[in-house]
Scaffold this active site. Sequence first.
Site, PDB file in Angstrom:
ATOM      1  N   ASP A  31       0.854  -1.189   0.000  1.00 17.42           N
ATOM      2  CA  ASP A  31       0.000   0.000   0.000  1.00 17.42           C
ATOM      3  C   ASP A  31       0.886   1.233   0.000  1.00 17.42           C
ATOM      4  O   ASP A  31       2.025   1.187   0.460  1.00 17.42           O
ATOM      5  CB  ASP A  31      -0.929   0.010   1.225  1.00 17.42           C
ATOM      6  N   GLU A 158     -18.872  -6.218   2.519  1.00 15.86           N
ATOM      7  CA  GLU A 158     -18.287  -5.856   3.808  1.00 15.86           C
ATOM      8  C   GLU A 158     -19.198  -6.387   4.901  1.00 15.86           C
ATOM      9  O   GLU A 158     -20.417  -6.388   4.757  1.00 15.86           O
ATOM     10  CB  GLU A 158     -18.143  -4.335   3.908  1.00 15.86           C
ATOM     11  N   ASN A 211     -24.012  -5.476  -9.724  1.00 17.01           N
ATOM     12  CA  ASN A 211     -24.295  -4.443  -8.723  1.00 17.01           C
ATOM     13  C   ASN A 211     -25.507  -3.600  -9.115  1.00 17.01           C
ATOM     14  O   ASN A 211     -26.321  -3.224  -8.266  1.00 17.01           O
ATOM     15  CB  ASN A 211     -23.067  -3.548  -8.514  1.00 17.01           C
ATOM     16  N   LEU A 253     -34.630  -7.336  -0.855  1.00 19.71           N
ATOM     17  CA  LEU A 253     -35.990  -6.791  -0.910  1.00 19.71           C
ATOM     18  C   LEU A 253     -36.341  -6.173   0.443  1.00 19.71           C
ATOM     19  O   LEU A 253     -37.457  -6.331   0.931  1.00 19.71           O
ATOM     20  CB  LEU A 253     -37.009  -7.876  -1.283  1.00 19.71           C
ATOM     21  N   CYS A 263     -19.741   0.732  -2.995  1.00 17.77           N
ATOM     22  CA  CYS A 263     -19.883   0.091  -4.309  1.00 17.77           C
ATOM     23  C   CYS A 263     -21.142   0.493  -5.069  1.00 17.77           C
ATOM     24  O   CYS A 263     -21.038   1.069  -6.164  1.00 17.77           O
ATOM     25  CB  CYS A 263     -19.851  -1.422  -4.149  1.00 17.77           C
ATOM     26  N   LYS A 266     -21.535   4.224  -6.489  1.00 19.61           N
ATOM     27  CA  LYS A 266     -20.564   4.619  -7.525  1.00 19.61           C
ATOM     28  C   LYS A 266     -20.655   3.713  -8.747  1.00 19.61           C
ATOM     29  O   LYS A 266     -20.453   4.157  -9.871  1.00 19.61           O
ATOM     30  CB  LYS A 266     -19.141   4.659  -6.956  1.00 19.61           C
TER      31      LYS A 266
HETATM   32  P1  NAD Z   1     -10.213   0.953  -0.165  1.00 15.81           P
HETATM   33  O1  NAD Z   1     -10.275   2.415  -0.357  1.00 15.81           O
HETATM   34  O2  NAD Z   1     -10.660   0.363   1.137  1.00 15.81           O
HETATM   35  O3  NAD Z   1      -8.728   0.430  -0.399  1.00 15.81           O
HETATM   36  C1  NAD Z   1      -7.930   0.829  -1.455  1.00 15.81           C
HETATM   37  C2  NAD Z   1      -6.481   0.814  -0.988  1.00 15.81           C
HETATM   38  O4  NAD Z   1      -5.645   1.020  -2.116  1.00 15.81           O
HETATM   39  C3  NAD Z   1      -6.149   1.920   0.003  1.00 15.81           C
HETATM   40  O5  NAD Z   1      -5.539   1.372   1.146  1.00 15.81           O
HETATM   41  C4  NAD Z   1      -5.197   2.823  -0.779  1.00 15.81           C
HETATM   42  O6  NAD Z   1      -4.233   3.457   0.051  1.00 15.81           O
HETATM   43  C5  NAD Z   1      -4.549   1.826  -1.707  1.00 15.81           C
HETATM   44  N1  NAD Z   1      -3.928   2.429  -2.887  1.00 15.81           N
HETATM   45  C6  NAD Z   1      -4.379   3.428  -3.692  1.00 15.81           C
HETATM   46  N2  NAD Z   1      -3.524   3.658  -4.683  1.00 15.81           N
HETATM   47  C7  NAD Z   1      -2.493   2.782  -4.525  1.00 15.81           C
HETATM   48  C8  NAD Z   1      -1.309   2.529  -5.245  1.00 15.81           C
HETATM   49  N3  NAD Z   1      -0.989   3.213  -6.354  1.00 15.81           N
HETATM   50  N4  NAD Z   1      -0.465   1.564  -4.782  1.00 15.81           N
HETATM   51  C9  NAD Z   1      -0.759   0.857  -3.656  1.00 15.81           C
HETATM   52  N5  NAD Z   1      -1.881   1.057  -2.952  1.00 15.81           N
HETATM   53  C10 NAD Z   1      -2.748   2.007  -3.371  1.00 15.81           C
HETATM   54  O7  NAD Z   1     -11.036   0.296  -1.359  1.00 15.81           O
HETATM   55  P2  NAD Z   1     -11.851  -1.062  -1.352  1.00 15.81           P
HETATM   56  O8  NAD Z   1     -13.168  -0.896  -0.697  1.00 15.81           O
HETATM   57  O9  NAD Z   1     -10.953  -2.145  -0.899  1.00 15.81           O
HETATM   58  O10 NAD Z   1     -12.141  -1.227  -2.913  1.00 15.81           O
HETATM   59  C11 NAD Z   1     -11.124  -1.566  -3.816  1.00 15.81           C
HETATM   60  C12 NAD Z   1     -11.768  -1.890  -5.153  1.00 15.81           C
HETATM   61  O11 NAD Z   1     -12.607  -3.048  -5.023  1.00 15.81           O
HETATM   62  C13 NAD Z   1     -12.661  -0.792  -5.702  1.00 15.81           C
HETATM   63  O12 NAD Z   1     -12.554  -0.765  -7.093  1.00 15.81           O
HETATM   64  C14 NAD Z   1     -14.050  -1.251  -5.304  1.00 15.81           C
HETATM   65  O13 NAD Z   1     -15.049  -0.770  -6.179  1.00 15.81           O
HETATM   66  C15 NAD Z   1     -13.936  -2.749  -5.430  1.00 15.81           C
HETATM   67  N6  NAD Z   1     -14.853  -3.509  -4.567  1.00 15.81           N
HETATM   68  C16 NAD Z   1     -15.041  -3.133  -3.287  1.00 15.81           C
HETATM   69  C17 NAD Z   1     -15.882  -3.884  -2.471  1.00 15.81           C
HETATM   70  C18 NAD Z   1     -16.135  -3.480  -1.046  1.00 15.81           C
HETATM   71  O14 NAD Z   1     -17.060  -4.028  -0.437  1.00 15.81           O
HETATM   72  N7  NAD Z   1     -15.371  -2.568  -0.472  1.00 15.81           N
HETATM   73  C19 NAD Z   1     -16.528  -5.009  -2.987  1.00 15.81           C
HETATM   74  C20 NAD Z   1     -16.304  -5.366  -4.304  1.00 15.81           C
HETATM   75  C21 NAD Z   1     -15.456  -4.608  -5.090  1.00 15.81           C
END
Ligand code: NAD
Length: 462
Positions: A31, A158, A211, A253, A263, A266
């Site tokens: 990260d 989540e 979604n 429902l 999610c 957006k």
């Molecule tokens: P998040 O914001 O919790 O985590 C993203 C992480 O990526 C952060 O810790 C950030 O610091 C890190 N990051 C950003 N740029 C970076 C880089 N260049 N190098 C290394 N680390 C970097 O996001 P999330 O909720 O985990 O979601 C991640 C993706 O998964 C998104 O596209 C989201 O739409 C998708 N997604 C999320 C969920 C969910 O429930 N949260 C479910 C399905 C899909």
Amino acid sequence: MATICVVGTGYVGLVTGTCLADLGNRVTCVDIIAEKIERLKKGELPIYEPELEEIVGRNVSAGRLHFTTSYREGLNNADFVFIAVNTPSTDSLGGADMSYVENAARSIAQELDHYTIIINKSTMPVGSGDVVKRIIRANLSRPDVRFAVVSNPEFLREGSAIQDFRSPDRVVLGSSDKEAARKVATLYLPLRAPIVITDLYTAEMIKYASNAFLATKISFINEIAQICERLDADVKEVAAGMGYDKRIGRAFLDAGLGYGGSCFPKDVRALAYMAEEAGLHPQLLHAVMEINDDQRRLVSDRLTTILGPLRGCTIGVLGLAFKPDTDDMREAPSIDIIRQATDQGAYARVYDPVAMTTGCEALKREGVRMEQVQFCQGAYEVAESADALVLVTEWHEFKSLNMREIRTIMRRPVVIDGRNFFEAGELNRLGFIYCGIGRGASLPPAMLPDRDWASSQSLVDA
Ligand code: NAD
């Protein structure tokens, strides 16, 4: 067992990396936020997710799970690199902000020194797989290095992310390189889930379509809830009755305050944006978003209908996170509810079992008048002298609240149940003015058309 690098250590990256390590792989999570990595190295989790802390600890101790800010360290000998960085909405039209993915792709390219499969786990607009490919190719520090790109969208929720990783309904893999997709499939074989292998664009689309469909179900039942209120029907029972039909299903429902989180909002916006960019007019998606926006105004409308002007009133808010069992505040309905009440001069007393820190940060970030918000230790403190109690997040612990006691400590006995969580009949018997969502018969007369409101008005006068 494989050597894996996971780029982005948020809700998806940390869960994915940890669970892959738990399957016996050697995983390094990267990260860019040094503080996050430092905390993880000390065993402190930057997010709340049930079971996660214990599994992280176990795999770190076993030497299978590592954390770093260094791409070089992460990519060292990696067979697979997952990109799991954030893809938020752009401020303007709702398209996905790909800058985090692009930066990650550039950083990966600079460190690639052997054949590696890059796996797009972040939710990315259709066509992004090719963008990632181009960026990596253009930024390779060793132009002779070969690589493949596979889309592997994530479907975890989540609050139940570990279970969702371990028992997915399906694993989707998309690539023009079927051999690479099959190699990624081997990582998931221990889960015994159906594996769908398709092309890159189709895999990316499966995520958005899934979604958008779930968000549509939520907006659909919320529209039905509005109709139920007018026609004296109970949407909870309507949903139960519908849900027995296997073609419909009971999931998603639940009428309420609409969808939120990181999610659905957006991703529906991004899909509509993609459709418009392609020259289409996605009417259904726009209706889904419009209904969801309306649900966000419901609480404020109900409060003013029941209490009159909110200036000087105290509104108790139970729950801040966008849903139970997470501390995630992204696009949480609580933010709009608290903002609308405080903008009208009310005070908010708020409590959430785990989202107090993230809740405070989110409210500040969203420009809520913090001097009118008080963070409480528990639900009873929230209810103390409140003019209304609003249930925003259906945390299990709120089920065992002693509502008789709550009734005695509130200034006015008003409950707005944003999740149809409480038993309407019981609360009415205890003398509450109870207001659920789409539960016509249980609504106070003021909420119904052509009813005499005067009799219940006296109940709420201070
Ligand atoms: P998040 O914001 O919790 O985590 C993203 C992480 O990526 C952060 O810790 C950030 O610091 C890190 N990051 C950003 N740029 C970076 C880089 N260049 N190098 C290394 N680390 C970097 O996001 P999330 O909720 O985990 O979601 C991640 C993706 O998964 C998104 O596209 C989201 O739409 C998708 N997604 C999320 C969920 C969910 O429930 N949260 C479910 C399905 C899909």
